[in-house]
Design a protein around this motif. Sequence first.
Motif, PDB file in Angstrom:
ATOM      1  N   SER A 100       0.754  -0.995   0.008  1.00  0.00           N
ATOM      2  CA  SER A 100       0.036  -0.017  -0.054  1.00  0.00           C
ATOM      3  C   SER A 100       0.992   1.160   0.190  1.00  0.00           C
ATOM      4  O   SER A 100       2.192   1.290  -0.499  1.00  0.00           O
ATOM      5  N   THR A 101       0.247   2.298   0.567  1.00  0.00           N
ATOM      6  CA  THR A 101       0.987   3.512   0.109  1.00  0.00           C
ATOM      7  C   THR A 101       0.734   4.662   1.205  1.00  0.00           C
ATOM      8  O   THR A 101      -0.263   4.495   1.842  1.00  0.00           O
ATOM      9  N   GLU A 133      -6.730  -2.364   1.124  1.00  0.00           N
ATOM     10  CA  GLU A 133      -6.382  -2.593   2.210  1.00  0.00           C
ATOM     11  C   GLU A 133      -7.536  -3.137   3.100  1.00  0.00           C
ATOM     12  O   GLU A 133      -7.551  -4.199   3.824  1.00  0.00           O
ATOM     13  N   ARG A 147       2.944  -0.309   3.878  1.00  0.00           N
ATOM     14  CA  ARG A 147       2.872   1.000   3.243  1.00  0.00           C
ATOM     15  C   ARG A 147       4.114   1.524   2.794  1.00  0.00           C
ATOM     16  O   ARG A 147       5.081   1.691   3.542  1.00  0.00           O
ATOM     17  N   HIS A 206       4.759   0.065   8.081  1.00  0.00           N
ATOM     18  CA  HIS A 206       5.377   1.051   7.314  1.00  0.00           C
ATOM     19  C   HIS A 206       6.747   0.699   6.912  1.00  0.00           C
ATOM     20  O   HIS A 206       7.644   0.306   7.864  1.00  0.00           O
TER      21      HIS A 206
END
Length: 283
Positions: A100-101, A133, A147, A206
């Motif tokens: 993800s981001t 997500e 992410r 992250h």
Amino acid sequence: MKVLVTGVGGQLGYDVMRELHRQGIDCCGADRAEFDITDFAATNEFITNYMPDAVIHCSAYTAVDKAEDETELCRRVNADGTENIAKVCKAINAKMIYISTDYVFPGTGEQFYKPDDVTAPSNVYGQTKLEGELAVKKLLRKYFIVRISWVFGVNGNNFVKTMLKLGETRKELNVVADQVGSPTYTADLAVLLVDIVKTERYGVYHATNEGVCSWADFAEKIFSVADMDVKVNHITSAEYPTKAVRPKNSRMSKDKLVKNGFARLPKWEDAVERYVDLLKNVY
């Protein structure tokens, strides 16, 4: 262990496959030529035939500005496609890593966003990645959501390559200085993803290279490493308008990585140095 990697034609998928091969892990790489993730039947057939123990899902629609006009296509890939993969992973009891981001966050303030902080995307791309997500969380127990931000790798286009190309003909460039985040080198990230997939420490993480900078700082480092005499003018986002709103704060906390026994990635400056040196040898 058998691992399926989607999006192997992209920057991250390419490096994840290289790392899996390096570690001698049984793996299979797939891109759109192998199966269309937006087609559930095709997705189900391909994954079920291979029967992986884990899927590292790197495939995505990443044209951030274009997504504002191609909303449905972006959603089919990032949300529906991810849901299709998650459904098959559930059926065959496979682990899933979903990439993800930082764009899932509102991108305001100066805090380091934690994995469980409130999400509020400011553009279509971020919204569809968040929907991906949510699909993963809803369907699976054995998942990792990772992410990342400001990605660069050898296989594909990115900010570093763009700066190097522009620097060949320009002595001065305007680069946004009020958007702050962390670059992510796919070769470094790939090592972490393979380390993660071998565990059962599920959850949201992250993962970027260490340290923060603005895009202008990033550009200056690139030119410095490449020994190119290019002046970088620091400008505001307002002076460089884009179709999609970009977050001004993409700082993300990596404390959870350490807490769960994973190593942080090297500093972003070190990553840029290694990457530019690699490009010199490749091209």
